[in-house]
Each structure stands twice: as C-alpha cells, then as structure tokens.
Design an enzyme around this catalytic site. Structure first.
Site, PDB file in Angstrom:
ATOM      1  N   GLY A 155       0.836  -1.202   0.000  1.00  7.60           N
ATOM      2  CA  GLY A 155       0.000   0.000   0.000  1.00  7.60           C
ATOM      3  C   GLY A 155       0.865   1.243   0.000  1.00  7.60           C
ATOM      4  CB  CYS A 191       3.316   0.141  -6.780  1.00  4.47           C
ATOM      5  SG  CYS A 191       3.533  -1.557  -7.356  1.00  4.47           S
ATOM      6  CD  GLU A 223       4.675  -9.402  -1.164  1.00 11.06           C
ATOM      7  OE1 GLU A 223       4.163  -9.216  -2.282  1.00 11.06           O
ATOM      8  OE2 GLU A 223       4.032  -9.328  -0.097  1.00 11.06           O
TER       9      GLU A 223
HETATM   10  P1  NAD Z   1      -3.281   2.488   1.532  1.00 14.64           P
HETATM   11  O1  NAD Z   1      -1.971   2.556   2.218  1.00 14.64           O
HETATM   12  O2  NAD Z   1      -4.234   3.609   1.748  1.00 14.64           O
HETATM   13  O3  NAD Z   1      -4.082   1.170   1.953  1.00 14.64           O
HETATM   14  C1  NAD Z   1      -3.542  -0.109   1.773  1.00 14.64           C
HETATM   15  C2  NAD Z   1      -4.176  -1.049   2.781  1.00 14.64           C
HETATM   16  O4  NAD Z   1      -3.805  -0.631   4.093  1.00 14.64           O
HETATM   17  C3  NAD Z   1      -5.711  -1.055   2.754  1.00 14.64           C
HETATM   18  O5  NAD Z   1      -6.179  -2.350   3.009  1.00 14.64           O
HETATM   19  C4  NAD Z   1      -6.048  -0.134   3.902  1.00 14.64           C
HETATM   20  O6  NAD Z   1      -7.331  -0.353   4.440  1.00 14.64           O
HETATM   21  C5  NAD Z   1      -4.967  -0.484   4.902  1.00 14.64           C
HETATM   22  N1  NAD Z   1      -4.684   0.540   5.917  1.00 14.64           N
HETATM   23  C6  NAD Z   1      -4.840   1.873   5.817  1.00 14.64           C
HETATM   24  N2  NAD Z   1      -4.499   2.476   6.986  1.00 14.64           N
HETATM   25  C7  NAD Z   1      -4.110   1.485   7.827  1.00 14.64           C
HETATM   26  C8  NAD Z   1      -3.632   1.460   9.168  1.00 14.64           C
HETATM   27  N3  NAD Z   1      -3.504   2.580   9.888  1.00 14.64           N
HETATM   28  N4  NAD Z   1      -3.304   0.276   9.710  1.00 14.64           N
HETATM   29  C9  NAD Z   1      -3.415  -0.868   8.992  1.00 14.64           C
HETATM   30  N5  NAD Z   1      -3.884  -0.907   7.721  1.00 14.64           N
HETATM   31  C10 NAD Z   1      -4.222   0.259   7.146  1.00 14.64           C
HETATM   32  O7  NAD Z   1      -2.979   2.286  -0.007  1.00 14.64           O
HETATM   33  P2  NAD Z   1      -4.017   2.217  -1.216  1.00 14.64           P
HETATM   34  O8  NAD Z   1      -4.519   3.588  -1.502  1.00 14.64           O
HETATM   35  O9  NAD Z   1      -5.012   1.135  -0.969  1.00 14.64           O
HETATM   36  O10 NAD Z   1      -3.068   1.706  -2.397  1.00 14.64           O
HETATM   37  C11 NAD Z   1      -2.309   2.548  -3.171  1.00 14.64           C
HETATM   38  C12 NAD Z   1      -0.863   2.538  -2.719  1.00 14.64           C
HETATM   39  O11 NAD Z   1      -0.370   1.211  -2.730  1.00 14.64           O
HETATM   40  C13 NAD Z   1       0.051   3.308  -3.668  1.00 14.64           C
HETATM   41  O12 NAD Z   1       0.935   4.093  -2.919  1.00 14.64           O
HETATM   42  C14 NAD Z   1       0.810   2.214  -4.412  1.00 14.64           C
HETATM   43  O13 NAD Z   1       2.035   2.608  -4.916  1.00 14.64           O
HETATM   44  C15 NAD Z   1       0.916   1.177  -3.348  1.00 14.64           C
HETATM   45  N6  NAD Z   1       1.164  -0.143  -3.945  1.00 14.64           N
HETATM   46  C16 NAD Z   1       2.403  -0.703  -3.823  1.00 14.64           C
HETATM   47  C17 NAD Z   1       2.681  -1.936  -4.412  1.00 14.64           C
HETATM   48  C18 NAD Z   1       4.046  -2.566  -4.298  1.00 14.64           C
HETATM   49  O14 NAD Z   1       4.134  -3.775  -4.541  1.00 14.64           O
HETATM   50  N7  NAD Z   1       5.093  -1.842  -3.959  1.00 14.64           N
HETATM   51  C19 NAD Z   1       1.681  -2.601  -5.127  1.00 14.64           C
HETATM   52  C20 NAD Z   1       0.443  -2.012  -5.232  1.00 14.64           C
HETATM   53  C21 NAD Z   1       0.184  -0.776  -4.625  1.00 14.64           C
END
Ligand code: NAD
Length: 489
Positions: free
Chosen positions: A227, A283, A461
């Site tokens: 995320g 990402c 991963e």
């Molecule tokens: P996000 O960080 O908002 O949410 C990701 C997950 O974390 C969701 O399930 C969310 O509910 C949970 N979450 C949010 N706050 C939390 C907390 N305080 N404690 C625990 N869990 C919590 O991200 P998003 O908007 O869903 O996804 C987009 C982001 O993900 C982008 O920055 C993207 O680059 C990144 N991403 C990275 C990869 C990678 O492999 N590097 C792959 C896909 C997406």
C-alpha cells in the site's frame, strides 16, 4: 444486490462492523453490500487461526500436503478465469484484459509456491567445532497479517496468502475498503480446495480500525503490507514495538530512460504500457520519462500518437485500454495534480481532462495525460500520483541523468531503453530501484524477487525467499561425541 458474509476463522457470517459497499467504478452502481469486520471478528479470526496452525494435523503436515491444497487452488482459479476477471473488473474497474492477466498470475503464484514448498530444504552447515553436527530448518511464524491495496487484489493477495499457507501459517487477510469482493472469493476458493478451517480469515473494513487492530494484535507474528508509504511507515512502527518482522511493498515514482540508441518504436510502446495500463494505478508505473535530447522529438511524436490511439471505454468491453479510476475522489486527486503541473509551468501535450464522452459520464475516467516543460524537482515529479499522468523531460549528460533519476524518495522500479546492452546494464547498476527493466517494462515473473529501495519498501516478495520470509529459522546442535562442554572438567 448481493449481500455478502465475511469469512472469520472458517465461518461465513455477517461482520459485526459498519455497512460497506463494493461499487463498480464504471458507473458507481453497488456490486454488493457487506458488513465490515469488527474487533470481535478480529479476535475470533486470530484465536481460531492460532488454534488451527498449532493443530498437529496442520503443524505436522508434510510439504506435499500443503502443496496439494495450493495446486487445487490454482486449478479452481484456472477453471473460473472469466468469472473471476469480471468480478475483479466490477470491484476496481480495470479492463477485462488486465484482470484476466491478474487472475492467471494468481493461479501461477499458487502453483509456484506449491512447488517451492515441496522443494524448500533446511541446511546442514559444516560446523566449525569438533564432534558436533548442526542443522538448520524453517518453521512457520504462526498467525500472520496480510494487508492489501485496491489496485490488483487477486494478484497481490495471492502473493501473500499462497506463501504464508505454504509455509504453514494461519493468515488473516485485510483487503482494501474499496475491493472486498476478490478477497472473499479467494477465501471460498481456498475453502473449496480443502484448506482446514481457521487457517484463512478475510476481514474487510477500514484500515485505520480493523487493519490497525490486526497489526497490533499480540498474537500476530508478521505484518505483510502492500500500500501507500505513509501507511507502511505507520505499520513499521507497530511492528517495531512488537518486535515482529514486517514486509512492506510501498509506493513509487519510477523513471523510464530512453538512450540515444534506443529502438524508438519499442521504447514508445513500452513507455505507453508502463504508465497508462491500469490507468496508471500501479506502484511500478513509469511516471517520469527521461529521453536523450537527440531522440526526444521522434520518441515524443510516436508516444503521443500511441497515447491518442488508446481506447478509453467500458472496462467490460473487449479491447478497452483505459477503464475508470477507482473512485471519484481519486479521479479528483489525479486532476488536481495536472492542475498543479500547469501551475508549475508544465505544458499538457495530451489528455489532462475528464473524457467528454457522455457514455462515460457516470464513471471515474480520466484521459491519459502527457506533460512536458517541468524539472524533476517539480512536485508532480516527486509525488506519487497513482494515475495516468506522465511527465517527460529531455537530458544530455548521463551523470546528470543518473542523479535526477535517483532524485526521489522512492526506489521501486526503473526502465531503460537502449540497443547497447552493456551500457544499459551499467546504467541499471547506477539506478536506485528494486526492479529494473531493460527494453521492456511492467512484466513480472513470480520466481524473481520483487520489492523496493528507499521509501518504496522493505523486504522482498516472490521467489524462494518470498517463502522463507513467512518462516523462521531454527538451528539445532547435535553432539556426536561426549566431550563438548569441558567447562566443568
Ligand atoms: P493504503 O496505504 O491507503 O491502503 C492499503 C491497505 O492498508 C488497505 O487495506 C487499507 O485499508 C490499509 N490501511 C490503511 N491504513 C491502515 C492502518 N492505519 N493500519 C493498517 N492498515 C491500514 O494504499 P491504497 O490507496 O489502498 O493503495 C495505493 C498505494 O499502494 C500506492 O501508494 C501504491 O504505490 C501502493 N502499492 C504498492 C505496491 C508494491 O508492490 N510496492 C503494489 C500495489 C500498490
């Protein structure tokens, strides 16, 4: 409208939390409603997970028995590719061709970790002391947390659940608020494949409530998160407090580089795919383009032609390249970045608007956008937009190029386009990124480790270490003689 139960410790039941909806990003219609997990559901999931992974029937299961479950998971997914792809398209709006690819990749991931689990071996290090044998083997961690984003649910969820199960753990999966459907479907598939009850729970709900409580739960022994970087940083603090391991796959702002000897057609096609597939909601999206000034014009001309030719349309219509973005709020955020680029002096060469087509008015579409006239220090070059926005810049000097490509808090991926493989490899060594593609972009192999440098993440991963990351190593010393501890002599 479908009303869904959630999957708590092997039981399908109504979540104890608030009502939530999965919406189709193409028109905002509700796909399904469900109740989020609450803290009582979390407690049940962890307690049943704890009992399930300690159960000798699972604890002592042989690798091929766990592998058989994962192979069945792969078979079930492969037998249902079309329905699963459509489900994911409805959940997050990606065009069918892409979601089909993600579904197939999830099946491949399950197969890969089935094989990896069978092949995983302990070690028999040659001891540096006499009359002792040492052996070292891998054991599961226990109950582990998998927290995932909305952009590629089935693939990113399988990338965590498959190795975690192969390693012998119990997994509690917290999918993104926007995309609960695929995670719940995955639970059904694992159940159908014969995974013993309690080893997988799926707890949809708000990250700040259920995700946070899951990460903090004293019995959770690993947090694997994909995320945004700020959420990842928060979870790293939680993991540090608990002294548990964490794997963080975070954001990116990846550079793609076109050297003067590149195949322009190949580069333009790869760059177009690298930034605009998934509507840029990736990402690893190649969001900063650096082109040698001697080939800047021909490259940009071809890239603009290709971009203007992309089919913006309904994600369930075959042949669509650009589907809607995940939500109206996210579309507004992307739009605000384009305005910011204009304010910073950038020139929008194509796109930059919501499509005028009235048939798309109910969805969250945004045109694929190319901007030039900005420096790498501009805010739109430094911050992750997570949308179909590319900023193009020309360069002359290679050292300056390397400095600018690396001038980012992120370090997830990079692309290089050149016919000179030796030069491309030297450049690859100088770039600060976890994955570098040369003359291709955004292609993945499950056997190849993936993860970020700098603020793009921690840990890897995929690959064999993607399995070991869900295990802990235990070393055993075995005396073969009787004179090892002489201290009492
Ligand atoms: P996000 O960080 O908002 O949410 C990701 C997950 O974390 C969701 O399930 C969310 O509910 C949970 N979450 C949010 N706050 C939390 C907390 N305080 N404690 C625990 N869990 C919590 O991200 P998003 O908007 O869903 O996804 C987009 C982001 O993900 C982008 O920055 C993207 O680059 C990144 N991403 C990275 C990869 C990678 O492999 N590097 C792959 C896909 C997406």
């Amino acid at each position: 409208m479908e009303s869904l139960d959630i999957f708590v410790g092997g039981e399908w039941r109504r979540g104890g939390g608030n009502l939530m909806h999965s919406r189709f990003p193409a028109d905002g219609s509700v796909n399904a409603e469900l109740y989020a997990a609450d803290l009582a559901d979390l407690e049940t999931a962890v307690e049943r997970g704890e009992a399930a992974w300690r159960d000798p029937a699972w604890r002592n299961s042989l690798p091929h028995q766990r592998a058989r479950i994962l192979s069945r998971v792969a078979e079930i997914i492969e037998s249902r590719v079309d329905t699963l792809a459509e489900l994911q398209t409805r959940d997050n709006g990606k065009p069918l061709a892409e979601t089909r690819g993600l579904v197939m990749s999830a099946a491949g991931t399950a197969r890969y970790f089935a094989a990896a689990c069978e092949l995983l071996e302990g070690e028999l290090p040659t001891p540096r002391i006499p009359e002792v044998m040492t052996l070292s083997h891998y054991e599961p961690l226990g109950v582990v947390a998998a927290i995932t984003p909305w952009n590629s649910p089935i693939a990113s969820e399988m990338q965590k659940v498959a190795p975690a199960i192969a390693a012998g753990n119990a997994v509690v999966l917290k999918p993104a608020e926007a995309t609960p459907l695929m995670a719940l479907e995955l639970a059904r598939i694992f159940e159908q494949a014969g995974l013993p009850a309690g080893l997988l729970s799926v707890l949809p709900g708000k990250g700040s409530i259920i995700g946070d409580a899951l990460a903090r739960h004293p019995k959770v022994r690993k947090i694997s998160f994909t995320g945004g970087t700020s959420t990842g940083r928060h979870l790293a603090h939680v993991a540090a407090e608990k002294l548990i391991s964490t794997s963080l796959e975070l954001g990116g702002k990846s550079p793609t580089i076109v050297l003067e000897d590149a195949d322009i057609e190949q580069a333009a096609r790869g760059i177009c795919y690298g930034i605009f597939s998934s509507g840029g909601q990736a990402c690893i999206a190649g969001a900063r383009l650096f082109v040698h000034s001697s080939v800047y014009q021909p490259l940009m001309t071809r890239l603009l032609e290709l971009t203007r030719g992309l089919r913006i349309g309904h994600p369930l219509t075959p042949g669509t390249h650009i589907g809607p973005l995940i939500s109206p709020q996210h579309r507004d955020k992307v739009m605000s970045y384009v305005q910011m680029a204009r304010d910073e002096g950038g020139e929008v060469l194509c796109g930059g608007e919501i499509p005028a087509d009235p048939q798309l008015a109910a969805g969250n579409w945004f045109q694929p956008t190319i901007i030039e006239g900005l420096e790498n220090t501009a805010q739109v070059c430094q911050e992750e937009i997570f949308g179909p926005v590319l900023v193009a810049m020309a360069f002359d000097d290679e050292q300056q190029l390397i400095a600018e490509a690396n001038d980012s808090v992120y370090g997830l991926a990079a692309g290089i386009w050149s016919r000179d493989t030796g030069r491309a490899l030297r450049l690859a060594q100088a770039l600060e990124a976890g994955t570098i593609w040369i003359n291709t972009y955004k292609v993945f192999s499950i056997s190849t480790p993936f993860g970020g440098f700098k603020e793009s993440g921690l840990g890897r991963e995929k690959g064999i270490q993607g399995l070991k990351a869900w295990m802990q190593q235990k070393s055993i010393y075995l005396a073969t003689g009787n004179g090892v501890n002489h201290w009492c002599d």
